[in-house]
Design a protein around this motif. Structure first.
Motif, PDB file in Angstrom:
ATOM      1  N   GLU A   1      48.671  25.777  41.464  1.00 46.58           N
ATOM      2  CA  GLU A   1      47.686  24.988  40.791  1.00 46.58           C
ATOM      3  C   GLU A   1      46.719  25.561  42.421  1.00 46.58           C
ATOM      4  OE1 GLU A   1      45.493  23.268  38.759  1.00 46.58           O
ATOM      5  OE2 GLU A   1      46.669  23.733  37.083  1.00 46.58           O
ATOM      6  N   ILE A   2      46.775  25.642  43.861  1.00 49.12           N
ATOM      7  CA  ILE A   2      46.547  25.995  44.817  1.00 49.12           C
ATOM      8  C   ILE A   2      46.044  27.857  44.861  1.00 49.12           C
ATOM      9  CG2 ILE A   2      47.350  26.798  46.913  1.00 49.12           C
ATOM     10  CD1 ILE A   2      48.933  24.352  47.195  1.00 49.12           C
ATOM     11  N   ARG A   3      47.103  28.575  43.888  1.00 49.17           N
ATOM     12  CA  ARG A   3      46.152  29.741  43.489  1.00 49.17           C
ATOM     13  C   ARG A   3      44.822  29.503  42.167  1.00 49.17           C
ATOM     14  NH1 ARG A   3      48.323  34.016  46.165  1.00 49.17           N
ATOM     15  NH2 ARG A   3      48.380  35.277  44.213  1.00 49.17           N
ATOM     16  N   LYS A   4      44.852  28.887  41.641  1.00 47.63           N
ATOM     17  CA  LYS A   4      44.241  29.187  40.599  1.00 47.63           C
ATOM     18  C   LYS A   4      42.722  28.567  41.183  1.00 47.63           C
ATOM     19  CE  LYS A   4      46.664  27.862  36.335  1.00 47.63           C
ATOM     20  NZ  LYS A   4      46.824  27.032  35.417  1.00 47.63           N
ATOM     21  N   LEU A   5      43.247  27.460  42.380  1.00 42.03           N
ATOM     22  CA  LEU A   5      41.745  26.837  42.996  1.00 42.03           C
ATOM     23  C   LEU A   5      41.361  28.090  44.242  1.00 42.03           C
ATOM     24  CD1 LEU A   5      42.957  23.100  43.831  1.00 42.03           C
ATOM     25  CD2 LEU A   5      41.562  23.981  42.195  1.00 42.03           C
TER      26      LEU A   5
END
Length: 153
Positions: A140-144
């Motif tokens: 999720e951090i990578r997606k954000l």
């Protein structure tokens, strides 16, 4: 457990739309704390019995189940897939934890021959649970970060 459970139930509480389900999280956490107080588990020298892990996992399972029902009723919520992954991981971990804890309790009462493999299954279940959380949060951090990286270029 009572230190991590408020964060877990806080996550579920914030992402729940129905007020009665939010009250259910408060009641579940209150039941957990009441169980620990009445059992004397907050004393530094207390030792948890076999039933305590079953009760803790059952309360977390019920909280995750309440959140899953709310999530499936409102599938258009923000970060639906992320919340579904977290809730599913919670449900699977607590269900497996209850099953394995039941085997540990059964083997402690009757036969200690199979206790060591069951202990390692329980330990690997806990390790995989926390690794799955780390994986979900990293994804999720990578997606954000992707949209902000594209805007900079």
């Amino acid at each position: 457990m009572t230190l991590s459970t408020p964060f877990l139930f806080g996550f579920l509480f914030i992402n729940t739309f129905k007020s009665w389900k939010q009250y259910a999280y408060i009641i579940l956490y209150g039941a957990l704390v009441a169980y620990f107080i009445t059992g004397g588990y907050y004393h530094p020298r207390s030792i948890l019995d076999g039933n305590s892990s079953l009760i803790m996992s059952t309360i977390c399972f019920l909280g995750a189940l309440i959140h899953l029902t709310d999530l499936l009723i409102n599938p258009k919520s923000d970060y639906f897939k992320f919340q579904l992954k977290i809730t599913t991981s919670l449900l699977i971990f607590n269900l497996l934890s209850n099953i394995v804890s039941s085997f540990c309790w059964f083997n402690n009462e009757f036969d200690t021959l199979y206790f060591e493999p069951v202990f390692y299954i329980h330990l690997s279940n806990a390790i995989l649970f926390y690794l799955s959380f780390m994986l979900f949060f990293i994804i999720e951090i990578r997606k954000l970060q992707r949209p902000s990286m594209l805007k900079q270029q």
